[in-house]
Design a protein around this motif. Structure first.
Motif, PDB file in Angstrom:
ATOM      1  N   GLU A 533      34.315  31.859  43.389  1.00 43.85           N
ATOM      2  CA  GLU A 533      34.386  32.434  44.721  1.00 43.85           C
ATOM      3  C   GLU A 533      35.858  32.556  45.134  1.00 43.85           C
ATOM      4  N   ILE A 534      36.255  33.746  45.515  1.00 43.93           N
ATOM      5  CA  ILE A 534      37.629  33.971  45.969  1.00 43.93           C
ATOM      6  C   ILE A 534      37.582  34.341  47.443  1.00 43.93           C
ATOM      7  N   PRO A 535      38.230  33.554  48.286  1.00 43.89           N
ATOM      8  CA  PRO A 535      38.178  33.847  49.720  1.00 43.89           C
ATOM      9  C   PRO A 535      38.851  35.178  50.033  1.00 43.89           C
ATOM     10  N   SER A 536      38.447  35.795  51.123  1.00 45.55           N
ATOM     11  CA  SER A 536      39.069  37.047  51.528  1.00 45.55           C
ATOM     12  C   SER A 536      40.498  36.779  51.970  1.00 45.55           C
ATOM     13  N   GLY A 537      41.283  37.835  52.063  1.00 45.92           N
ATOM     14  CA  GLY A 537      42.660  37.686  52.486  1.00 45.92           C
ATOM     15  C   GLY A 537      43.624  37.771  51.323  1.00 45.92           C
ATOM     16  N   LEU A 539      44.516  35.795  48.873  1.00 40.53           N
ATOM     17  CA  LEU A 539      44.110  35.409  47.519  1.00 40.53           C
ATOM     18  C   LEU A 539      43.300  36.516  46.851  1.00 40.53           C
ATOM     19  N   ARG A 540      42.455  37.170  47.604  1.00 42.93           N
ATOM     20  CA  ARG A 540      41.680  38.260  47.013  1.00 42.93           C
ATOM     21  C   ARG A 540      42.600  39.422  46.642  1.00 42.93           C
ATOM     22  N   LEU A 541      43.559  39.697  47.492  1.00 47.34           N
ATOM     23  CA  LEU A 541      44.528  40.754  47.198  1.00 47.34           C
ATOM     24  C   LEU A 541      45.359  40.391  45.971  1.00 47.34           C
ATOM     25  N   TYR A 542      45.798  39.133  45.919  1.00 49.43           N
ATOM     26  CA  TYR A 542      46.617  38.695  44.791  1.00 49.43           C
ATOM     27  C   TYR A 542      45.830  38.748  43.488  1.00 49.43           C
ATOM     28  N   ALA A 543      44.567  38.302  43.524  1.00 45.61           N
ATOM     29  CA  ALA A 543      43.736  38.324  42.319  1.00 45.61           C
ATOM     30  C   ALA A 543      43.563  39.746  41.795  1.00 45.61           C
TER      31      ALA A 543
END
Length: 561
Positions: A533-537, A539-543
């Motif tokens: 699970e990748i939180p929004s914000g 971290l999701r952009l970076y991933a």
């Protein structure tokens, strides 16, 4: 005409002038060069805690030289607080956030120059990325390192001594009272940590690039000289604006080669590789070119300085021994001394200045009698890391430069730490910690605690760790990080199984998984990427946007998109 003059002319830009005047600026202020001060001060980070006062000194220097200072805040997170928890996933992404913030503020307000204040692990690289991207007059001002703490385990303690102490407590080597006392005394002042970790490494790298006034990287945070240097920087930035000397006059391939030399000559943090790759990307220099430079320069650069964790000496000792200027004098014959620095002098002119004090040869050796004939950073490649991995020979005992062991695999940092503290790790184990890469973490966390726990349990000299994540500059023992491709991209590290034999051969620059290609192909066909699970914000952009570690792990939008 200066940038700020273009948007402050009457009558067309009277509105812009009124904005400044609403804050008390005068006509005289608005006629001068507008110099931004990007300040990462906060009450969360010891390396940033003193920057409010440093910023005031920079302002004095700018005013004295005929400029108008305009200060603004930028984020800066603490690696120490984030170690070993979910917070560490956010640390590396802050580097891009900082670069973007500085770019946005400087461009939105059409500033003429920028002074960049920061000291810690991802803050300084983010500031340098912004400087390289903007190509305006720019200077970095570090806050300076903290002083060392009371003696512990045979050397002055530092903040990382706490993790080693936790391992010792678990092993029954010390009691809780001693650990609690250490907690109160290992960080006696503010400043970047007193060991040669990523924070101080990047301050030294910034000086080696010519982006810090000569000698300015290592002045301790609590020294009055730090304030004087900050004021001198304020004067220097106005001089750069008046002369039209920009960051790309200073940061270029030649100065990047100098930075790689100094990184190797001092045994700096492996994170320095990641950050220099990202800075070079801002200049349009490919990772292939940079990694080739790292290989060649590492092989031809002697290790002339040793500082904690490679020795008992801390950053204050390094400063008094002559610091980065003395290191550069020792290896001057290998440097590009014709490059420009923020003093508006060449590096050769800066290094020819008179020195004071006595050089401590236990800290800084000569080029003829170095600690070792090769540098402190090494790139390893092989079937386990086709695109390379990074290790730090200067922090690894020579007898461990060739290590062969048996894999014990973990799909997260937490899994590995639980196994270590549960005493499930044995001598000759190679801990494989994966799915911690830029995309897979996401955020490419440091495996700092795992190494420190092994040290505390007395296993640091009989085990190794390999990972697609990173390591702290204070880590020692046998380790290889930044393994690329990462596990989440189905790199070979994802296919390792418990019991596989692995060889780390630093002298030959090799890391080998002793499993035949056919078996690896079969494993690949069965591979299923673990769900996470990748939180929004951010971290999701970076991933989504992070490049591979061998390309600097910065957020990149493909040209085609």
């Amino acid at each position: 005409m200066r940038r700020s003059e273009k948007i402050l002319q009457r009558p067309d830009f009277s509105f812009n002038r009124s904005v400044y005047k609403s804050m008390g600026f005068s006509n005289n202020d608005l006629r001068k060069p507008m110099i931004g001060i990007a300040n990462s001060w906060s009450e969360l980070v010891p390396g940033s805690y003193s920057l409010k006062n440093v910023g005031e000194a920079v302002k004095r220097g700018i005013l004295a030289a005929g400029g108008t200072p305009v200060e603004f805040g930028i984020i800066g997170a603490c690696d120490g607080t984030a170690q070993g928890n979910e917070g560490m996933k956010y640390i590396l992404p802050t580097r891009d956030c900082i670069a973007n913030d500085v770019e946005t503020m400087v461009q939105a307000h059409q500033l003429d120059g920028i002074v960049l204040l920061g000291s810690c692990d991802k803050i300084v690289p983010g500031l340098l990325m912004a400087a390289a991207r903007l190509d305006l007059p720019a200077i970095v001002v570090p806050a300076g390192p903290m002083l060392g703490g009371r003696e512990f385990d045979g050397r002055p303690s530092d903040l990382t001594s706490m993790s080693e102490g936790c391992g010792m407590l678990k092993a029954g080597k010390i009691g809780e009272d001693e650990l609690n006392d250490l907690e109160d005394s290992c960080g006696p002042t503010c400043g970047s940590c007193s060991f040669y970790g990523t924070a101080n490494t990047m301050c030294c790298v910034a000086e080696a690039l010519g982006m810090v006034l000569t000698g300015g990287a290592l002045i301790p945070a609590v020294y009055a000289e730090r304030t004087r240097m900050a004021a001198a920087t304020g004067e220097a930035i106005v001089n750069l604006v008046n002369k039209g000397i920009t960051s790309r006059d200073i940061i270029n391939e030649k100065s990047l080669e100098n930075a790689i030399r100094v990184l190797n000559a001092t045994g700096g943090s492996t994170n320095g590789v990641l950050h220099l790759l990202a800075i070079a990307r801002e200049l349009g220099i490919s990772s292939t070119v940079m990694l080739d430079k790292f290989k060649k320069i590492g092989e031809s650069t002697p290790l002339v300085a040793k500082v904690n964790p490679a020795s008992k000496y801390n950053m204050e000792d390094f400063y008094h021994a002559g610091g980065i200027p003395q290191v550069m004098r020792e290896i001057e014959q290998k440097l590009n001394v014709e490059v420009m620095t923020v003093s508006s002098n060449t590096l050769a002119e800066e290094l020819n200045k008179k020195t004071y004090g006595k050089i401590n040869r236990e800290v800084i050796k000569t080029i003829d009698e170095p600690f070792s004939t090769f540098g402190g950073i090494a790139i390893v490649e092989g079937n386990l890391a086709p695109n390379g991995g990074i290790t730090k020979p200067s922090a690894i005992k020579k007898e461990m430069h060739l290590f062969k062991g048996v894999a014990k695999c973990f799909n997260s940092e937490e899994e590995a730490e639980e196994a270590i503290l549960a005493k499930e790790i044995q001598p000759n184990d190679v801990l494989v910690i994966r799915y911690e890469g830029p995309k897979g973490g996401p955020g490419m966390r440091e495996m700092y605690k795992a190494m420190k726990y092994l040290y505390g349990l007395g296993l640091a000299e009989s085990t190794a760790i390999i990972t697609d994540g990173r390591f702290s500059g204070t880590n020692n023992g046998c380790f290889v990080g930044h393994i690329s491709p990462e596990a989440s991209e189905c790199g070979p590290i994802a296919l390792v199984e418990d019991g596989d034999e692995i060889t780390i051969n630093i002298p030959c620059g090799e890391i080998t998984l002793h499993v035949d290609d056919e078996t690896l192909s079969q494993r690949k066909q069965k591979w299923i990427k673990p769900k996470k699970e990748i939180p929004s914000g951010i971290l999701r952009l970076y991933a989504k946007l992070a490049s591979s570690a061998n390309e600097g792990a910065s957020m990149v939008i493909d040209e085609e998109e």
